[in-house]
Write a protein that holds these residues in place. Structure first.
Motif, PDB file in Angstrom:
ATOM      1  N   TRP A  26       0.833  -1.219   0.000  1.00 27.74           N
ATOM      2  CA  TRP A  26       0.000   0.000   0.000  1.00 27.74           C
ATOM      3  C   TRP A  26       0.855   1.250   0.000  1.00 27.74           C
ATOM      4  N   PHE A  28      -0.445   5.074   0.908  1.00 29.67           N
ATOM      5  CA  PHE A  28      -1.611   5.888   1.271  1.00 29.67           C
ATOM      6  C   PHE A  28      -1.188   7.328   1.584  1.00 29.67           C
ATOM      7  N   HIS A  79       3.255  -5.056  12.611  1.00 31.20           N
ATOM      8  CA  HIS A  79       2.105  -5.227  13.510  1.00 31.20           C
ATOM      9  C   HIS A  79       1.337  -6.472  13.090  1.00 31.20           C
ATOM     10  N   PRO A  80       0.967  -7.322  14.027  1.00 30.87           N
ATOM     11  CA  PRO A  80       0.124  -8.469  13.653  1.00 30.87           C
ATOM     12  C   PRO A  80      -1.329  -8.027  13.491  1.00 30.87           C
ATOM     13  N   VAL A  98     -14.675  -8.422  21.100  1.00 34.68           N
ATOM     14  CA  VAL A  98     -15.068  -7.510  20.020  1.00 34.68           C
ATOM     15  C   VAL A  98     -13.822  -7.171  19.198  1.00 34.68           C
ATOM     16  N   GLY A  99     -14.037  -6.549  18.048  1.00 34.77           N
ATOM     17  CA  GLY A  99     -12.925  -6.037  17.238  1.00 34.77           C
ATOM     18  C   GLY A  99     -11.969  -7.132  16.798  1.00 34.77           C
ATOM     19  N   GLY A 109      -7.433  -6.134   5.506  1.00 31.47           N
ATOM     20  CA  GLY A 109      -6.963  -5.868   6.865  1.00 31.47           C
ATOM     21  C   GLY A 109      -7.686  -4.673   7.463  1.00 31.47           C
ATOM     22  N   GLU A 110      -8.924  -4.433   7.001  1.00 31.31           N
ATOM     23  CA  GLU A 110      -9.711  -3.308   7.520  1.00 31.31           C
ATOM     24  C   GLU A 110     -10.407  -3.752   8.806  1.00 31.31           C
ATOM     25  N   GLY A 111     -10.300  -2.941   9.862  1.00 31.14           N
ATOM     26  CA  GLY A 111     -10.915  -3.391  11.100  1.00 31.14           C
ATOM     27  C   GLY A 111     -11.433  -2.296  12.002  1.00 31.14           C
ATOM     28  N   ILE A 112     -11.223  -1.023  11.605  1.00 30.90           N
ATOM     29  CA  ILE A 112     -11.646   0.060  12.494  1.00 30.90           C
ATOM     30  C   ILE A 112     -13.175   0.153  12.531  1.00 30.90           C
ATOM     31  N   SER A 113     -13.784   0.191  11.327  1.00 31.08           N
ATOM     32  CA  SER A 113     -15.258   0.290  11.302  1.00 31.08           C
ATOM     33  C   SER A 113     -15.876  -0.973  11.896  1.00 31.08           C
TER      34      SER A 113
HETATM   35  C1  FAD Z   1      -0.408  -1.284  10.016  1.00 29.64           C
HETATM   36  C2  FAD Z   1      -1.903  -1.387  10.133  1.00 29.64           C
HETATM   37  C3  FAD Z   1      -2.692  -0.602   9.310  1.00 29.64           C
HETATM   38  C4  FAD Z   1      -4.074  -0.697   9.420  1.00 29.64           C
HETATM   39  N1  FAD Z   1      -4.825   0.103   8.600  1.00 29.64           N
HETATM   40  C5  FAD Z   1      -6.154   0.065   8.715  1.00 29.64           C
HETATM   41  C6  FAD Z   1      -6.954   0.919   7.914  1.00 29.64           C
HETATM   42  O1  FAD Z   1      -6.460   1.705   7.081  1.00 29.64           O
HETATM   43  N2  FAD Z   1      -8.306   0.863   8.068  1.00 29.64           N
HETATM   44  C7  FAD Z   1      -8.896   0.004   8.952  1.00 29.64           C
HETATM   45  O2  FAD Z   1     -10.122  -0.024   9.038  1.00 29.64           O
HETATM   46  N3  FAD Z   1      -8.144  -0.822   9.718  1.00 29.64           N
HETATM   47  C8  FAD Z   1      -6.798  -0.808   9.637  1.00 29.64           C
HETATM   48  N4  FAD Z   1      -6.051  -1.640  10.414  1.00 29.64           N
HETATM   49  C9  FAD Z   1      -6.718  -2.566  11.352  1.00 29.64           C
HETATM   50  C10 FAD Z   1      -7.216  -1.791  12.560  1.00 29.64           C
HETATM   51  O3  FAD Z   1      -6.165  -1.027  13.091  1.00 29.64           O
HETATM   52  C11 FAD Z   1      -7.729  -2.787  13.603  1.00 29.64           C
HETATM   53  O4  FAD Z   1      -8.607  -3.727  13.003  1.00 29.64           O
HETATM   54  C12 FAD Z   1      -8.481  -2.045  14.712  1.00 29.64           C
HETATM   55  O5  FAD Z   1      -7.617  -1.113  15.328  1.00 29.64           O
HETATM   56  C13 FAD Z   1      -9.019  -3.033  15.744  1.00 29.64           C
HETATM   57  O6  FAD Z   1      -9.561  -2.330  16.826  1.00 29.64           O
HETATM   58  P1  FAD Z   1      -9.661  -3.000  18.234  1.00 29.64           P
HETATM   59  O7  FAD Z   1     -10.289  -1.986  19.123  1.00 29.64           O
HETATM   60  O8  FAD Z   1     -10.275  -4.344  18.129  1.00 29.64           O
HETATM   61  O9  FAD Z   1      -8.160  -3.301  18.680  1.00 29.64           O
HETATM   62  P2  FAD Z   1      -6.930  -2.266  18.923  1.00 29.64           P
HETATM   63  O10 FAD Z   1      -7.085  -1.036  18.081  1.00 29.64           O
HETATM   64  O11 FAD Z   1      -5.729  -3.129  18.755  1.00 29.64           O
HETATM   65  O12 FAD Z   1      -7.151  -1.857  20.428  1.00 29.64           O
HETATM   66  C14 FAD Z   1      -6.862  -2.737  21.475  1.00 29.64           C
HETATM   67  C15 FAD Z   1      -6.328  -1.884  22.616  1.00 29.64           C
HETATM   68  O13 FAD Z   1      -6.219  -2.704  23.770  1.00 29.64           O
HETATM   69  C16 FAD Z   1      -5.007  -2.403  24.424  1.00 29.64           C
HETATM   70  N5  FAD Z   1      -4.634  -3.577  25.215  1.00 29.64           N
HETATM   71  C17 FAD Z   1      -4.109  -4.749  24.782  1.00 29.64           C
HETATM   72  N6  FAD Z   1      -3.917  -5.576  25.819  1.00 29.64           N
HETATM   73  C18 FAD Z   1      -4.345  -4.915  26.908  1.00 29.64           C
HETATM   74  C19 FAD Z   1      -4.409  -5.256  28.287  1.00 29.64           C
HETATM   75  N7  FAD Z   1      -4.020  -6.450  28.717  1.00 29.64           N
HETATM   76  N8  FAD Z   1      -4.884  -4.335  29.136  1.00 29.64           N
HETATM   77  C20 FAD Z   1      -5.323  -3.129  28.703  1.00 29.64           C
HETATM   78  N9  FAD Z   1      -5.289  -2.747  27.395  1.00 29.64           N
HETATM   79  C21 FAD Z   1      -4.809  -3.645  26.530  1.00 29.64           C
HETATM   80  C22 FAD Z   1      -4.034  -2.130  23.277  1.00 29.64           C
HETATM   81  O14 FAD Z   1      -2.946  -1.353  23.721  1.00 29.64           O
HETATM   82  C23 FAD Z   1      -4.929  -1.339  22.322  1.00 29.64           C
HETATM   83  O15 FAD Z   1      -4.926   0.039  22.588  1.00 29.64           O
HETATM   84  C24 FAD Z   1      -4.672  -1.581  10.348  1.00 29.64           C
HETATM   85  C25 FAD Z   1      -3.860  -2.374  11.161  1.00 29.64           C
HETATM   86  C26 FAD Z   1      -2.502  -2.285  11.046  1.00 29.64           C
HETATM   87  C27 FAD Z   1      -1.660  -3.151  11.940  1.00 29.64           C
END
Ligand code: FAD
Length: 199
Positions: A26, A28, A79-80, A98-99, A109-113
């Protein structure tokens, strides 16, 4: 890195797939402290990870070189990501996931929405559990599967397995360039706009 004249366009290039990197490079547009920059990376589902293939950073370096950049000049971060499969666990008694903990979209690899979509479904499940005074969350996975986010994730899981196993170069040119209008129309109906279907 600097914008290098690519404007506000986001590029996805699936050229690494025939080399068994089941994803894309990518490029962007982004901003760092208000300055327009580009963010480069390589995404891999790992679906073809058991086959012979180059190091992940090679296609990234190759594509950057084509645009006049040297990957060695930049910091690399890894990042995994965990992508959705209908087999993934969504809950155990008294714990809901969730998420990314359940799974993100495998195609891009879209996961924010989706993370926000999961939140809405989880809130409904929790509210109903309070009404019943019972917290096994036994019905949560079914609730996710029936929701807009669950439906799009299922469709995307299926598509991920098709498009990254058909790894020929001609197939990806056909899919992403020649059939682009059809792919966009199908995506509009079956993949995108799922948030309008949140129950
Ligand atoms: C490089 C990259 C680019 C990406 N680009 C996009 C994009 O352009 N568009 C898109 O839609 N998605 C994108 N994604 C995917 C997106 O970032 C994730 O799907 C999304 O952030 C998932 O949200 P979440 O809340 O499930 O998890 P996360 O955003 O991972 O949030 C989990 C949170 O929990 C915290 N945490 C973990 N363990 C603990 C613990 N034991 N105690 C307290 N807190 C803890 C972490 O620090 C983190 O802040 C991308 C991912 C990567 C890696």
């Amino acid at each position: 890195m600097g914008e290098a004249g690519r404007g506000r366009v986001a590029f996805f290039d699936f050229f690494p797939v025939p080399d068994n990197i089941a994803g894309y490079v990518w490029d962007f547009p982004t901003q760092v402290k208000g300055t327009p920059m580009r963010c480069w990376g390589v995404y891999d589902t790992n679906l073809l990870a058991d086959r012979k293939r180059p190091a992940l950073k090679e296609p990234l370096a190759e594509e950057m070189k084509r645009h006049g950049f040297d990957l060695n000049d930049y910091e690399i971060k890894g990042h995994p990501i965990r992508w959705y499969s209908p087999r993934n666990k969504a809950s155990v008694p008294r714990v809901l996931l969730v998420g990314d903990a359940v799974g993100a979209d495998g195609i891009f690899g879209e996961g924010i929405s989706m993370a926000l979509g999961y939140g809405a479904v989880a809130a409904q499940e929790i509210a109903e559990s309070f009404r019943r005074g019972e917290f096994s969350f036994r019905g949560y996975k079914r609730r996710v599967a029936r929701s807009g986010v669950g439906q799009t994730l299922f469709v995307r899981w299926f598509i991920t397995r098709v498009i990254y196993f058909f790894k020929w170069r001609w197939f990806h040119i056909l899919l992403w360039r020649v059939l682009k209008p059809i792919v966009l129309a199908a995506a509009w109906v079956f993949v995108l706009n799922w948030s309008k279907r949140i129950p």
